[in-house]
Design a protein around this motif. Sequence first.
Motif, PDB file in Angstrom:
ATOM      1  N   ARG A  99      35.667  37.527   9.002  1.00 46.66           N
ATOM      2  CA  ARG A  99      34.755  38.083   8.111  1.00 46.66           C
ATOM      3  C   ARG A  99      35.010  39.479   8.079  1.00 46.66           C
ATOM      4  NH1 ARG A  99      28.825  35.830   9.410  1.00 46.66           N
ATOM      5  NH2 ARG A  99      29.144  33.431   8.511  1.00 46.66           N
ATOM      6  N   LEU A 100      35.263  40.135   9.484  1.00 48.49           N
ATOM      7  CA  LEU A 100      35.521  41.464   9.417  1.00 48.49           C
ATOM      8  C   LEU A 100      36.861  41.993   8.405  1.00 48.49           C
ATOM      9  CD1 LEU A 100      34.868  42.362  13.330  1.00 48.49           C
ATOM     10  CD2 LEU A 100      33.497  42.830  11.220  1.00 48.49           C
ATOM     11  N   GLU A 101      37.886  41.245   8.722  1.00 53.11           N
ATOM     12  CA  GLU A 101      39.026  41.532   7.853  1.00 53.11           C
ATOM     13  C   GLU A 101      38.631  41.451   6.230  1.00 53.11           C
ATOM     14  OE1 GLU A 101      41.888  38.509   8.933  1.00 53.11           O
ATOM     15  OE2 GLU A 101      42.281  39.654  11.015  1.00 53.11           O
ATOM     16  N   ALA A 102      37.763  40.428   5.774  1.00 53.62           N
ATOM     17  CA  ALA A 102      37.389  40.538   4.232  1.00 53.62           C
ATOM     18  C   ALA A 102      36.754  41.694   3.990  1.00 53.62           C
ATOM     19  CB  ALA A 102      36.732  39.017   4.267  1.00 53.62           C
ATOM     20  N   ILE A 103      35.684  42.002   4.939  1.00 57.62           N
ATOM     21  CA  ILE A 103      34.696  43.235   4.728  1.00 57.62           C
ATOM     22  C   ILE A 103      35.740  44.166   4.586  1.00 57.62           C
ATOM     23  CG2 ILE A 103      33.145  44.434   5.583  1.00 57.62           C
ATOM     24  CD1 ILE A 103      31.860  41.957   6.788  1.00 57.62           C
ATOM     25  N   ARG A 104      36.760  44.639   5.227  1.00 59.01           N
ATOM     26  CA  ARG A 104      37.658  45.874   5.328  1.00 59.01           C
ATOM     27  C   ARG A 104      38.191  45.898   3.961  1.00 59.01           C
ATOM     28  NH1 ARG A 104      42.397  48.314   5.863  1.00 59.01           N
ATOM     29  NH2 ARG A 104      42.344  50.413   7.217  1.00 59.01           N
ATOM     30  N   GLU A 105      38.862  44.597   3.626  1.00 62.84           N
ATOM     31  CA  GLU A 105      39.524  44.333   2.390  1.00 62.84           C
ATOM     32  C   GLU A 105      38.770  44.934   1.304  1.00 62.84           C
ATOM     33  OE1 GLU A 105      42.663  41.399   0.058  1.00 62.84           O
ATOM     34  OE2 GLU A 105      41.753  40.629   1.691  1.00 62.84           O
ATOM     35  N   ASN A 106      37.647  44.186   1.259  1.00 60.34           N
ATOM     36  CA  ASN A 106      36.700  44.583   0.014  1.00 60.34           C
ATOM     37  C   ASN A 106      36.290  46.107  -0.024  1.00 60.34           C
ATOM     38  OD1 ASN A 106      36.802  41.868  -0.545  1.00 60.34           O
ATOM     39  ND2 ASN A 106      34.749  41.532   0.469  1.00 60.34           N
ATOM     40  N   SER A 107      36.125  46.539   0.982  1.00 57.83           N
ATOM     41  CA  SER A 107      35.498  48.051   0.963  1.00 57.83           C
ATOM     42  C   SER A 107      36.720  48.931   0.839  1.00 57.83           C
ATOM     43  CB  SER A 107      34.927  48.335   2.375  1.00 57.83           C
ATOM     44  OG  SER A 107      35.871  48.623   3.313  1.00 57.83           O
ATOM     45  N   MET A 108      37.817  48.516   1.079  1.00 56.48           N
ATOM     46  CA  MET A 108      38.930  49.572   0.984  1.00 56.48           C
ATOM     47  C   MET A 108      39.359  49.424  -0.626  1.00 56.48           C
ATOM     48  SD  MET A 108      39.775  51.286   3.421  1.00 56.48           S
ATOM     49  CE  MET A 108      38.175  50.955   4.197  1.00 56.48           C
ATOM     50  N   ASN A 109      38.874  48.358  -1.445  1.00 54.78           N
ATOM     51  CA  ASN A 109      39.340  48.389  -2.789  1.00 54.78           C
ATOM     52  C   ASN A 109      38.128  48.992  -3.507  1.00 54.78           C
ATOM     53  OD1 ASN A 109      41.765  47.360  -2.385  1.00 54.78           O
ATOM     54  ND2 ASN A 109      41.109  45.337  -2.195  1.00 54.78           N
ATOM     55  N   LEU A 110      36.855  48.632  -3.180  1.00 53.28           N
ATOM     56  CA  LEU A 110      35.595  48.895  -3.884  1.00 53.28           C
ATOM     57  C   LEU A 110      35.325  50.215  -4.236  1.00 53.28           C
ATOM     58  CD1 LEU A 110      33.499  45.604  -2.933  1.00 53.28           C
ATOM     59  CD2 LEU A 110      34.779  46.042  -5.268  1.00 53.28           C
ATOM     60  N   VAL A 111      34.990  50.840  -2.767  1.00 51.29           N
ATOM     61  CA  VAL A 111      34.686  51.995  -2.763  1.00 51.29           C
ATOM     62  C   VAL A 111      35.567  53.075  -3.367  1.00 51.29           C
ATOM     63  CG1 VAL A 111      34.061  53.899  -1.125  1.00 51.29           C
ATOM     64  CG2 VAL A 111      33.242  51.743  -0.667  1.00 51.29           C
ATOM     65  N   PRO A 112      37.078  53.441  -2.928  1.00 53.76           N
ATOM     66  CA  PRO A 112      37.589  54.362  -3.770  1.00 53.76           C
ATOM     67  C   PRO A 112      37.597  54.010  -5.365  1.00 53.76           C
ATOM     68  CG  PRO A 112      38.652  53.394  -1.920  1.00 53.76           C
ATOM     69  CD  PRO A 112      37.756  52.675  -1.984  1.00 53.76           C
ATOM     70  N   GLU A 113      37.488  52.790  -5.802  1.00 53.43           N
ATOM     71  CA  GLU A 113      37.528  52.476  -7.132  1.00 53.43           C
ATOM     72  C   GLU A 113      36.375  52.940  -7.818  1.00 53.43           C
ATOM     73  OE1 GLU A 113      38.345  48.150  -7.492  1.00 53.43           O
ATOM     74  OE2 GLU A 113      40.331  48.612  -6.897  1.00 53.43           O
ATOM     75  N   ALA A 114      35.275  52.523  -7.256  1.00 54.63           N
ATOM     76  CA  ALA A 114      34.006  53.288  -7.547  1.00 54.63           C
ATOM     77  C   ALA A 114      33.876  54.827  -7.719  1.00 54.63           C
ATOM     78  CB  ALA A 114      32.706  52.492  -7.034  1.00 54.63           C
TER      79      ALA A 114
END
Length: 342
Positions: free
Chosen positions: A228-243
């Motif tokens: 879960r931690l790995e998935a959360i990191r991957e999601n946040s690394m893509n989503l936040v800079p893109e937003a």
Amino acid sequence: MALEPNGRTGPQAQLIDVVSFLPERVVSNAAPEGAGDELGDHAFFRGVAERRFASPDHTSAELGAAACAKLLDRTGLAADEVDLIIYNCIFNDTFWPGIGSAVQEAIGASRATIMQLDTSCCSWLSGLRTAKAFVESGIHRNIIVLTVTNFVSRLPEFQRSNRSRVLGDGATATLVAPGRPSILSAYERSHGENYGLLRFEPELVDGAFRNYWERGCGPITVNFTKERLEAIRENSMNLVPEAVAASLTEAGLTSDDVSLLITHQPNEDFLAEWRKRCGIEEARTHDTLAKYGNLFAGSIPVTVADALDHGLVRDGDVLAFGTFANGGDLVSAMTVRWHAGR
């Protein structure tokens, strides 16, 4: 009256001020206090030197009222001039109702109504968007956007885990009112495919799981797995800079125009990587993770308040905000031009 982009005149929403109220109890992470576990040393839980605990010294309603009172004192706004309090709270003082009416009564905002808003760690930005809509529609004039975090200090069992050592308590209050337009653009999207990666739920009792509404359930905890931690990191690394990039583009700006990047404050790894991916060097960022920890919805506004208190924000500065909620089921970003005073 300000001239709107479409040519018609009407009120524009200004972020007048942002303040924080931090509990007096400082909890240091200098010496380990929690029990070790297999995830306790994971990078997801690093970067906090100290944080604040609220309970049992403050109820959530008291935290919220203290932040609002500080805001009213600093802006000179009378309590009976407040029209609306939009609030997010983790945890409310009772399962139901929320603390909004208690805060409204405590500060003497006799003409105000309340609205509880919950988009988790995106709630402050969601609250600003909502306040902007109310102000610019003419429905309300003076709106307080309130965040209250009274969470980790209420979970003594969870405090035994080193996974709790990034979490802190506190409250923030923001005044949104007619004035010079502050919010240049906002971006918010839901990603339901990421639902359930971050869960607050009871511990097992004698090897059995009981839902929080069932008799005999265990104490609330934050459950993680390495996956879960790995998935959360991957999601946040893509989503936040893109937003953040999408919000800047909508505002007609680039990362070079940003005076200060202020993001959610989950851990030092996320902060460093977000800076890199947003193309904004550390000198144009401000963080409070080390001294306040992760305050969920309060993370960005407590950092904005800290930047204001330390004179890091000047009139006309462009501020970029970015955050994600839970495991990435929501992402939010905003571009703001700060105007000092009304």
